[in-house]
Design an enzyme around this catalytic site. Structure first.
Site, PDB file in Angstrom:
ATOM      1  N   ALA A  29       0.849  -1.202   0.000  1.00 42.48           N
ATOM      2  CA  ALA A  29       0.000   0.000   0.000  1.00 42.48           C
ATOM      3  C   ALA A  29       0.874   1.238   0.000  1.00 42.48           C
ATOM      4  CB  ALA A  29      -0.902   0.023   1.240  1.00 42.48           C
ATOM      5  N   GLN A  30       0.258   2.374  -0.317  1.00 48.24           N
ATOM      6  CA  GLN A  30       0.842   3.666   0.048  1.00 48.24           C
ATOM      7  C   GLN A  30       0.360   3.885   1.469  1.00 48.24           C
ATOM      8  OE1 GLN A  30       1.939   6.659   1.413  1.00 48.24           O
ATOM      9  NE2 GLN A  30      -0.144   7.365   0.936  1.00 48.24           N
ATOM     10  N   SER A  68      -6.592  -1.136   8.781  1.00 50.88           N
ATOM     11  CA  SER A  68      -5.905  -0.163   9.636  1.00 50.88           C
ATOM     12  C   SER A  68      -6.835   0.448  10.666  1.00 50.88           C
ATOM     13  CB  SER A  68      -5.322   0.958   8.764  1.00 50.88           C
ATOM     14  OG  SER A  68      -4.864   2.037   9.551  1.00 50.88           O
ATOM     15  N   GLU A  94      -6.765   3.396  11.452  1.00 52.26           N
ATOM     16  CA  GLU A  94      -7.115   4.727  10.960  1.00 52.26           C
ATOM     17  C   GLU A  94      -8.542   4.764  10.408  1.00 52.26           C
ATOM     18  OE1 GLU A  94      -5.526   7.723  10.831  1.00 52.26           O
ATOM     19  OE2 GLU A  94      -3.757   7.030  11.934  1.00 52.26           O
ATOM     20  N   TYR A 123      -5.901   8.032   3.071  1.00 57.95           N
ATOM     21  CA  TYR A 123      -5.383   6.696   3.385  1.00 57.95           C
ATOM     22  C   TYR A 123      -6.447   5.859   4.070  1.00 57.95           C
ATOM     23  CZ  TYR A 123      -2.911   3.104   6.057  1.00 57.95           C
ATOM     24  OH  TYR A 123      -2.521   1.909   6.633  1.00 57.95           O
TER      25      TYR A 123
END
Length: 361
Positions: free
Chosen positions: A87-88, A130, A132, A153
């Site tokens: 991933a980025q 994630s 996030e 993201y």
């Protein structure tokens, strides 16, 4: 011999996972991006010449933006397990590169899932989700908590999360989401806060750096030790039935507390060296991420060993050693007591990462 494919094998998690799977007798295949320079520092110590008849680690050039190439790779390799870590993965960078982040981090997951489906290979699939994704949902967060992503993201990771669940339900695929909270190590890229801090401590001690510039120090993050988290990934993939799991320690210091712990360990007054730079603030901040990992504890038997204070000491010692300084020693003792000789490669890997570029994974 079980066979696994790891996207993002050259990243922090990918390198630890490759080590773990090799230690368990797997044949490991890794997807790497073609570039004008090598970016394999984290796995150079386990690299094997593919001409060696005993080789069990193989690297393949590819890109998460190329679905056809991914389908061909999975069809030819035919792995039993696919760990999708590529991933980025830098939150701040995602604000600067939202379209790229969406394509690679979000759509890249769909391309991998579709490659598995089209190849006819019944591979088990792990999606690196994630914390996030929770955004500003009140902590602690578990598998049933509301998702409120606050960055490109996190939005891309949420797309990937639902893609994995959809393929699980639509095509009866074995697809699991590991919703991992912050996990760090000496192999973390130097632009991520934890490593930026511990690397600065070592560089200040060595006389190579005078100031450390940081952003928001009030945000709380649940910090764990990355090698423990890749073990959780593997455990999820061995279940009889796929599910989604939050993985974290349940303890979330502020960024300031992590900074203080790292500097205090080295005998430095952090306030003499740390300055706030508004450029490092995110346009939308996430205040507190704290894991409730009860399901992982009860269903896959996963428990973290390393606290954030121990983590800071491990990372400071590794960064000091990599610069030729005598480590304080407490971090190395913690590793030896909990992981035996697991850390034997860390100094060399960390030294290479210290000498390389921006560390964006």
């Amino acid at each position: 011999m079980p066979k696994a494919l790891i996207t993002g094998i050259t990243g922090q998690d990918g390198s630890y996972l490759a080590e773990l799977l090799l230690s368990k007798g797997y044949e490991v295949h890794g997807l790497i991006r073609k570039a004008s320079t090598f970016n394999t520092e984290r796995i150079d110590h386990i690299y094997q010449d593919p001409h060696d008849p005993g080789a069990r680690l193989f690297l393949h050039y590819g890109d998460l933006s190329n679905g056809e190439q991914l389908t061909n790779l999975i069809y030819n390799v035919r792995p039993e397990e696919v760990y999708h870590l590529g991933a980025q993965s830098h939150v701040k960078v995602s604000f600067d590169m939202p379209e790229y982040t969406g394509s690679v981090t979000g759509l890249g997951t769909t391309r991998i899932l579709e490659a598995i489906r089209r190849s006819g290979n019944q591979a088990r699939f792990y999606q690196a989700s994630s914390s996030e994704m929770f955004g500003n949902t009140l902590p602690p967060q578990n598998e049933d908590s509301l998702f409120q992503p606050r960055s490109p993201y996190a939005i891309a990771k949420l797309y990937a999360y639902w893609s994995a669940r959809n393929y699980r339900e639509a095509y009866d695929m074995f697809a699991v989401n590991g919703i991992l909270f912050n996990h760090e190590s000496p192999r973390r890229g130097p632009t991520f806060l934890s490593r930026k801090v511990t690397r600065a401590v070592a560089r200040i001690l060595a006389g190579h750096q005078k100031k450390l510039y940081l952003g928001n120090l009030d945000a709380r993050r649940d910090y764990g030790y990355a090698p423990e988290y890749v073990e959780a990934m593997w455990k999820m993939m061995q279940l009889d039935h796929p599910d989604d799991y939050v993985v974290g320690t349940g303890v979330a210091p502020t960024m300031r507390e992590f900074v203080i712990e790292s500097f205090d360990y080295a005998g430095l007054d952090w306030q003499k060296y740390v300055e706030i730079d508004p450029r490092y603030f995110r346009p939308t901040e996430v205040d507190a991420l704290v894991a409730d990992a009860s399901r992982a504890r009860n269903q896959i038997g996963w428990e973290p060993k390393i606290t954030y204070t121990q983590l800071a000491r491990i990372m400071v010692d590794a960064d000091m050693e990599s610069l030729g300084l005598e480590p304080i020693g407490e971090g190395l003792r913690i590793l030896e007591e909990n992981f035996g000789d697991w850390h034997r490669w860390e100094t060399g890997v960390t030294a290479l990462l210290n000498s390389e570029g921006n560390g964006i994974e």
